[in-house]
Design a protein around this motif. Structure first.
Motif, mmCIF file in Angstrom:
data_model
loop_
_atom_site.group_PDB
_atom_site.id
_atom_site.type_symbol
_atom_site.label_atom_id
_atom_site.label_comp_id
_atom_site.label_asym_id
_atom_site.label_seq_id
_atom_site.Cartn_x
_atom_site.Cartn_y
_atom_site.Cartn_z
ATOM 1 N N ASN A 125 74.561 42.630 -97.349
ATOM 2 C CA ASN A 125 75.001 42.921 -98.704
ATOM 3 C C ASN A 125 73.910 42.549 -99.697
ATOM 4 N N THR A 126 73.631 43.427 -100.644
ATOM 5 C CA THR A 126 72.555 43.179 -101.618
ATOM 6 C C THR A 126 72.823 41.940 -102.469
ATOM 7 N N GLY A 127 74.076 41.531 -102.588
ATOM 8 C CA GLY A 127 74.413 40.341 -103.359
ATOM 9 C C GLY A 127 74.368 39.051 -102.552
ATOM 10 N N GLY A 131 71.851 35.205 -97.317
ATOM 11 C CA GLY A 131 71.746 35.999 -96.101
ATOM 12 C C GLY A 131 70.423 36.752 -96.026
ATOM 13 N N ILE A 132 70.015 37.335 -97.142
ATOM 14 C CA ILE A 132 68.740 38.058 -97.177
ATOM 15 C C ILE A 132 67.587 37.109 -96.842
ATOM 16 N N ALA A 133 67.583 35.937 -97.445
ATOM 17 C CA ALA A 133 66.530 34.948 -97.169
ATOM 18 C C ALA A 133 66.560 34.529 -95.703
ATOM 19 N N GLU A 144 64.706 48.880 -98.711
ATOM 20 C CA GLU A 144 65.347 49.240 -99.977
ATOM 21 C C GLU A 144 65.515 50.747 -100.135
ATOM 22 N N ASN A 145 64.703 51.528 -99.417
ATOM 23 C CA ASN A 145 64.732 52.981 -99.601
ATOM 24 C C ASN A 145 65.717 53.694 -98.683
#
Length: 162
Positions: A125-127, A131-133, A144-145
């Motif tokens: 999830n982008t928010g 998790g992204i880290a 992102e594309n």
């Protein structure tokens, strides 16, 4: 990070209710509890059929399951190789940051390597900055594309019958 004795194992039939509970916890974490229709019976039909459509790993600490990963095989025509799709990775809140998620990812990487997978993929999830880290730390690139496309439920039937 704590120095825990983390054991990763494949789920067994006796783990069905536990897995459904983890799926429920993850759906709550993701803010999608209203979409949850998972049941032990439905999961049994896909996890313990021959061949299994999905596989589940459980992460245990001191004999207690604290996280899970649900994954399956996919394929890349560009690579002409199998790939591993990680559909769910979840660690209970008190155990986050203690190496459990990393242990699950490492185990998945070993499976991918042993089955000649060209890549491992999943969504985040982008928010979910934490998790992204977490995913970027071992080298995952966040694409992102690329956007997920989804047709579900009655829209599948509608498209099929056009």
């Amino acid at each position: 990070m704590a120095n825990l004795d983390i054991r990763i194992r494949e789920a067994e039939l006796a783990d069905l209710e536990l897995i459904v509970d983890f799926i429920s916890q993850k759906s709550e974490f993701d803010g999608s509890k209203n979409l949850l229709t998972a049941t032990a019976d439905k999961l049994q039909q896909t996890l313990f059929c021959q061949p299994p459509l999905v596989r589940v790993l459980l992460a245990e600490v001191a004999g207690k399951a604290v996280g899970f990963a649900l994954f399956y095989s996919s394929y890349s025509s560009l690579l002409t190789q199998p790939c591993l799709w990680l559909d769910d990775l979840f660690v209970q809140a008190p155990m986050r940051g203690m190496g459990v998620g990393t242990a699950l990812l490492k185990y998945l990487a070993k499976i991918a390597e042993s089955t000649n997978c060209g890549r491992m993929e999943w969504t985040v999830n982008t928010g979910n900055a934490r998790g992204i880290a977490f995913y970027e730390k071992p080298g995952a690139r966040i694409l992102e594309n690329i956007r997920v496309c989804r047709i579900e439920g009655s829209a599948i039937a509608q498209l099929a019958n056009k």
